[in-house]
Design a protein around this motif. Sequence first.
Motif, short mmCIF file in Angstrom:
data_model
loop_
_atom_site.label_atom_id
_atom_site.label_comp_id
_atom_site.label_asym_id
_atom_site.label_seq_id
_atom_site.Cartn_x
_atom_site.Cartn_y
_atom_site.Cartn_z
N GLU A 1 0.86 -1.19 0.00
CA GLU A 1 0.00 0.00 0.00
C GLU A 1 0.89 1.23 0.00
O GLU A 1 1.79 1.35 0.83
CB GLU A 1 -0.94 0.04 1.20
CG GLU A 1 -1.87 1.25 1.15
CD GLU A 1 -2.98 1.24 2.17
OE1 GLU A 1 -3.80 2.17 2.14
OE2 GLU A 1 -3.04 0.31 3.00
N SER A 2 0.65 2.12 -0.95
CA SER A 2 1.43 3.34 -1.09
C SER A 2 0.48 4.53 -1.17
O SER A 2 -0.54 4.46 -1.86
CB SER A 2 2.28 3.29 -2.35
OG SER A 2 3.16 2.18 -2.29
N LYS A 3 0.83 5.60 -0.48
CA LYS A 3 -0.03 6.79 -0.45
C LYS A 3 0.45 7.84 -1.44
O LYS A 3 1.64 8.01 -1.65
CB LYS A 3 -0.07 7.38 0.95
CG LYS A 3 -0.79 6.49 1.93
CD LYS A 3 -0.93 7.14 3.28
CE LYS A 3 -1.67 6.18 4.19
NZ LYS A 3 -1.83 6.72 5.52
N PHE A 4 -0.52 8.53 -2.02
CA PHE A 4 -0.23 9.72 -2.82
C PHE A 4 -0.15 10.89 -1.86
O PHE A 4 -1.09 11.16 -1.10
CB PHE A 4 -1.33 9.95 -3.86
CG PHE A 4 -1.33 8.95 -4.97
CD1 PHE A 4 -0.54 9.13 -6.09
CD2 PHE A 4 -2.13 7.82 -4.89
CE1 PHE A 4 -0.54 8.20 -7.12
CE2 PHE A 4 -2.14 6.88 -5.92
CZ PHE A 4 -1.34 7.07 -7.03
N LYS A 5 0.98 11.60 -1.87
CA LYS A 5 1.19 12.70 -0.93
C LYS A 5 0.47 13.97 -1.34
O LYS A 5 0.22 14.83 -0.50
CB LYS A 5 2.68 12.96 -0.75
CG LYS A 5 3.42 11.80 -0.10
CD LYS A 5 4.86 12.14 0.24
CE LYS A 5 5.70 12.15 -1.01
NZ LYS A 5 7.13 12.36 -0.76
N LYS A 6 0.15 14.10 -2.64
CA LYS A 6 -0.50 15.32 -3.13
C LYS A 6 -1.78 14.95 -3.87
O LYS A 6 -1.74 14.22 -4.87
CB LYS A 6 0.42 16.11 -4.05
CG LYS A 6 1.66 16.64 -3.37
CD LYS A 6 2.52 17.40 -4.33
CE LYS A 6 3.81 17.86 -3.68
NZ LYS A 6 4.69 18.51 -4.66
N HIS A 7 -2.89 15.49 -3.38
CA HIS A 7 -4.18 15.26 -4.02
C HIS A 7 -5.12 16.39 -3.66
O HIS A 7 -4.93 17.09 -2.65
CB HIS A 7 -4.78 13.91 -3.61
CG HIS A 7 -4.78 13.68 -2.12
ND1 HIS A 7 -5.71 14.20 -1.28
CD2 HIS A 7 -3.90 13.00 -1.35
CE1 HIS A 7 -5.45 13.85 -0.04
NE2 HIS A 7 -4.33 13.12 -0.05
N SER A 8 -6.12 16.56 -4.49
CA SER A 8 -7.14 17.59 -4.28
C SER A 8 -8.50 16.95 -4.48
O SER A 8 -8.73 16.27 -5.49
CB SER A 8 -6.93 18.73 -5.27
OG SER A 8 -8.03 19.61 -5.26
N VAL A 9 -9.39 17.16 -3.52
CA VAL A 9 -10.73 16.58 -3.60
C VAL A 9 -11.76 17.69 -3.42
O VAL A 9 -11.68 18.47 -2.48
CB VAL A 9 -10.93 15.51 -2.50
CG1 VAL A 9 -12.33 14.90 -2.59
CG2 VAL A 9 -9.86 14.43 -2.58
N VAL A 10 -12.71 17.76 -4.34
CA VAL A 10 -13.81 18.72 -4.24
C VAL A 10 -15.10 17.91 -4.24
O VAL A 10 -15.36 17.15 -5.18
CB VAL A 10 -13.82 19.72 -5.42
CG1 VAL A 10 -15.02 20.65 -5.32
CG2 VAL A 10 -12.52 20.52 -5.45
N ILE A 11 -15.89 18.05 -3.17
CA ILE A 11 -17.15 17.33 -3.06
C ILE A 11 -18.27 18.34 -2.83
O ILE A 11 -18.22 19.13 -1.89
CB ILE A 11 -17.12 16.32 -1.90
CG1 ILE A 11 -16.00 15.29 -2.12
CG2 ILE A 11 -18.47 15.63 -1.77
CD1 ILE A 11 -15.81 14.34 -0.97
N ASP A 12 -19.24 18.31 -3.71
CA ASP A 12 -20.45 19.12 -3.59
C ASP A 12 -21.52 18.14 -3.13
O ASP A 12 -22.06 17.38 -3.92
CB ASP A 12 -20.79 19.73 -4.95
CG ASP A 12 -21.97 20.68 -4.89
OD1 ASP A 12 -22.70 20.67 -3.88
OD2 ASP A 12 -22.16 21.43 -5.86
N TYR A 13 -21.79 18.13 -1.82
CA TYR A 13 -22.64 17.09 -1.24
C TYR A 13 -23.73 17.67 -0.36
O TYR A 13 -23.47 18.53 0.48
CB TYR A 13 -21.77 16.13 -0.42
CG TYR A 13 -22.56 15.04 0.26
CD1 TYR A 13 -23.10 14.00 -0.48
CD2 TYR A 13 -22.76 15.05 1.64
CE1 TYR A 13 -23.83 12.99 0.13
CE2 TYR A 13 -23.48 14.04 2.26
CZ TYR A 13 -24.01 13.01 1.50
OH TYR A 13 -24.73 12.02 2.11
N ASP A 14 -24.93 17.15 -0.56
CA ASP A 14 -26.07 17.48 0.28
C ASP A 14 -26.72 16.16 0.66
O ASP A 14 -27.26 15.46 -0.22
CB ASP A 14 -27.05 18.38 -0.48
CG ASP A 14 -28.25 18.79 0.35
OD1 ASP A 14 -28.48 18.23 1.45
OD2 ASP A 14 -28.99 19.68 -0.10
#
Length: 184
Positions: free
Chosen positions: A46-59
């Motif tokens: 298991e290897s992690k990505f150190k840089k990521h961007s997440v945008v969630i528009d959630y209701d």
Amino acid sequence: MKTYFQPILLASLVAVSLTAGAAVLKTDPAKSTVSATFKQMNVPVESKFKKHSVVIDYDAAKPDASKATVEVDTASLDMGDPEYNREVAKKEWFNSAQFPKATFVSTSIKSAGAGKLNVSGKLTIKGKAADVTFPVTVKTEGGKQVFDGAVPIKRLTYNIGEGEWKDTSMVADEVTIKFHVVSQ
């Protein structure tokens, strides 16, 4: 002067009301993770990505109107060794110089019961796009929304591991992308 300030006040009120009605969640990058799990010589890694961007528009009241977008810096995969990290960024693997980002853009988010969603969308890695569907759990912890899920993929679908690395006896074709996203 009165006519100058009225349009500015009106524009400011409209902007505030649009912002107040938005359901876009600000995610906490320090508490959120994106990782890849695969087998190398039949041993799970298991290897992690150190840089990521997440945008969630959630209701939660209208999950069908929700949207999600994820961007991952492909060169940020941390295999636990600088030499391995450089290797997976090379052309045979992620080709990070030409394809610096892997992306997911949702096309559908549907309720699957209390605290569960079914998410579909386009996953693009190394210039190759494919449709994916996967379950997501949603819960509230300490007043924050937490999204957990896993997306099973085949690495060869995205040309990850070219040349001699197409042989799946060393590195399996099956990869699971896991994510844990926490709102602020």
